[in-house]
Design an enzyme around this catalytic site. Structure first.
Site, PDB file in Angstrom:
ATOM      1  N   VAL A 244      31.989  24.006  51.138  1.00 45.61           N
ATOM      2  CA  VAL A 244      31.380  25.280  51.529  1.00 45.61           C
ATOM      3  C   VAL A 244      30.367  25.755  50.493  1.00 45.61           C
ATOM      4  O   VAL A 244      29.603  26.689  50.751  1.00 45.61           O
ATOM      5  CB  VAL A 244      32.462  26.360  51.738  1.00 45.61           C
ATOM      6  CG1 VAL A 244      33.361  25.988  52.905  1.00 45.61           C
ATOM      7  CG2 VAL A 244      33.294  26.568  50.483  1.00 45.61           C
TER       8      VAL A 244
ATOM      9  N   ALA B 118      27.360  22.975  43.492  1.00 48.34           N
ATOM     10  CA  ALA B 118      26.522  23.274  42.323  1.00 48.34           C
ATOM     11  C   ALA B 118      26.385  22.014  41.479  1.00 48.34           C
ATOM     12  O   ALA B 118      26.771  20.921  41.891  1.00 48.34           O
ATOM     13  CB  ALA B 118      27.133  24.421  41.527  1.00 48.34           C
TER      14      ALA B 118
ATOM     15  N   ASP C 118      29.955  35.506  33.915  1.00 45.50           N
ATOM     16  CA  ASP C 118      29.064  35.080  34.999  1.00 45.50           C
ATOM     17  C   ASP C 118      29.297  35.977  36.217  1.00 45.50           C
ATOM     18  O   ASP C 118      29.534  35.492  37.322  1.00 45.50           O
ATOM     19  CB  ASP C 118      29.332  33.616  35.340  1.00 45.50           C
ATOM     20  CG  ASP C 118      28.194  32.985  36.142  1.00 45.50           C
ATOM     21  OD1 ASP C 118      27.085  33.550  36.144  1.00 45.50           O
ATOM     22  OD2 ASP C 118      28.414  31.935  36.769  1.00 45.50           O
TER      23      ASP C 118
ATOM     24  N   LYS D 287      38.205  23.260  44.149  1.00 43.66           N
ATOM     25  CA  LYS D 287      36.992  22.943  43.402  1.00 43.66           C
ATOM     26  C   LYS D 287      37.101  21.515  42.885  1.00 43.66           C
ATOM     27  O   LYS D 287      38.080  21.164  42.207  1.00 43.66           O
ATOM     28  CB  LYS D 287      36.823  23.925  42.233  1.00 43.66           C
ATOM     29  CG  LYS D 287      35.504  23.822  41.494  1.00 43.66           C
ATOM     30  CD  LYS D 287      35.385  24.957  40.483  1.00 43.66           C
ATOM     31  CE  LYS D 287      34.038  24.979  39.792  1.00 43.66           C
ATOM     32  NZ  LYS D 287      33.910  26.120  38.851  1.00 43.66           N
TER      33      LYS D 287
END
Length: 522
Positions: free
Chosen positions: A129, A132, A290, A155
């Site tokens: 989905v 990076a 972040d 992940k």
């Protein structure tokens, strides 16, 4: 010699891409050495005619150069002292997006990392989905032992990424080392330290066990904060290359229309974003570094949900006290105390004048207080402070730069929700609470208790320390009685190193000789 050729090839490719995308065309010729100006003119000739804005050119060039350069660009956005404030702002919008590396590869990676069949770990393993430079995320379903189902985010690390990053980081290190040898400015900016910090940050991002630990630590720190939530880690389905966490069904903070449609109070959300970040930084000394809108959601309970803990920042007690007193000093306009904090923290060398530094800080602070509340930026304040401290020989403080960079992003997110947000009023309760807890009577008593405990530990360890000191003195006396001597192993090691150096030197000479002979025979 081989490394030099490899580095030259990599840098030549990077230079071509930067030139082709029009990045080098933006460089002022007056700022480069005369010998480099012909190369700059050539770069301007080969630039694309439709390169676009500077930010677009930087983004296109770094994306073409690959993951290492994307991460370098994102990292340099936190270092305006190295690339300049304007370039740092352009790099802030650099997007870390890449195509997925394939469902079959992702499934094979998960099977290898978890050391069990995919069906044993997940009832279903969905397609990517998001993708990076370092990893991609899959929405999947877990069937627990009690028969209940959970939706999770998986992940998965991009295959081969460590080798590629490792090779690029070695080149960056050698270039930084060369720059420091020839440039005093590069030594002041500590470019080798910059590259080492980047390499350490990326290496931590590529071990997803460390990100899992960051999730757990952040969740533990904010467990009593009702307004923020951190997804739980599924440790049984996490490993070095795989991280499984609770799936978040929420609204992205960047989707203002959806937030309004769901009935969320945008002003309250802006306050939560700002105060939660300040609590992480000041109270806990461990903050999400972040916090862009893509990593922030609002769940059905109205809580702020933070995801992607790959980049985290840490502040020691000294840095937290520095931050609290700086903000409090500006809130109360106590410029002298604000200056003294810099000296007490050791950030400004003692040979400078506190009064002169207070005058420089006043020059920053007074214009800020003359503005409307919604025009005040704490991130801008920290940025100006770092600029002024450079005039007073303050060395680079990476942890403060990361803090300042994150605060820029957090303020941007908060102001996008509430353009009239008063930063001082919002920050006040958090800053005052920290000062009361750490610098007030209770904090002083705690510090005194910690000091007494430290002295007690030293007294208990004193006999062992004296024994070790006596042993060291005896060994030094024996070693120097007849002059210093090298052990046989050390001598043998020196001999091997010299032989190796001689071998490669002769090999390089033979390569040059053969090349000259081939040229002569043509």
């Amino acid at each position: 010699m081989i490394l030099v050729l490899i580095d030259a090839a990599r840098l030549a490719r990077a230079g071509y891409v930067l030139a082709r995308e029009g990045v080098l065309s933006l460089v002022n010729p007056a700022l480069v050495p005369p010998l480099a100006r012909p190369g700059l003119r050539i770069a301007q000739m080969i630039a694309r005619p439709d390169a676009g804005t500077r930010a677009a050119r930087l983004s296109a060039a770094l994306s073409r150069l690959g993951p290492s350069y994307i991460k370098l660009g994102q990292f340099l956005a936190t270092r305006p002292d190295v690339v300049g404030p304007s370039v740092a702002r352009d790099l802030e919008i650099l997007q870390d997006r890449m195509p997925p590396f394939g469902q079959a590869i992702a499934e094979a990676t998960v099977i290898g990392a978890l050391d069990r069949p995919l069906a044993d770990a997940f009832e279903s393993f969905g397609p990517a989905v998001a993708a990076a430079s370092i990893a991609e995320v899959h929405k999947s379903v877990v069937l627990d032992a009690d028969g209940s189902r959970r939706t999770v985010a998986v992940k998965v690390l991009r295959p081969g990424i460590e080798r590629r990053f490792g090779a690029d980081m070695k080149t960056f290190r050698r270039v930084a080392a060369f720059a420091e040898r020839v440039s005093p400015e590069a030594r002041r900016l500590r470019l080798e330290t910059v590259v080492d910090t980047l390499a350490r940050s990326v290496s931590m991002e590529m071990d997803l066990r460390l990100e899992a630990a960051a999730y757990a630590e952040l969740a533990e720190n904010v467990q009593n904060d009702a307004e923020i939530h951190v997804p739980a880690v599924d440790w049984d389905r996490s490993a070095r290359e795989v991280l499984t966490t609770q799936w978040i069904d929420g609204i992205k903070l960047s989707d203002r229309a959806a937030l309004e449609a769901a009935g969320h109070d945008l002003q309250a959300l802006a306050r939560i974003v700002m105060q939660s970040f300040l609590r992480q930084a000041m109270r806990d000394g461990f903050f999400h570094a972040d916090m862009h809108p893509g990593n922030l959601f609002v769940d059905a309970q109205g809580r702020l949900v933070v995801v992607d803990c790959g980049i985290m920042g840490r502040l020691g007690v000294k840095e937290r006290r520095f931050l609290a007193e700086i903000l409090y000093g500006f809130i109360t306009r106590n410029w002298k105390r604000t200056a003294e904090v810099h000296f007490e923290a050791g950030y400004v060398p003692a040979h400078h004048s506190v009064d002169d530094f207070a005058q420089a800080i006043r020059a920053i602070g007074e214009p800020i207080h003359s503005r409307a509340a919604d025009q005040i930026s704490m991130a801008r304040l920290l940025s100006l402070l770092l600029e002024v401290t450079a005039l007073f020989d303050m060395t680079t403080r990476p942890e403060l730069l990361l803090l300042q960079k994150t605060m820029v992003v957090v303020e941007g997110v908060a102001r996008s929700l509430d353009p009239k947000l008063n930063m001082w009023t919002t920050a006040g309760p958090v800053v005052e609470d920290w000062i009361a807890q750490n610098l007030g009577p209770v904090g002083r008593l705690q510090q005194a208790g910690a000091g007494v405990s430290e002295v007690g530990r030293f007294v208990l360890d004193a006999p062992a320390l004296l024994t070790r000191a006596g042993r060291v003195l005896t060994q030094m006396d024996e070693a120097t009685r007849d002059g210093f001597k090298l052990s046989p192993g050390t001598l043998e090691g020196i001999g091997r190193a010299e032989a190796k150096r001689a071998f490669w030197g002769n090999a390089a000479l033979w390569v040059i000789a053969v090349a000259l002979l081939i040229i002569a025979l043509r």
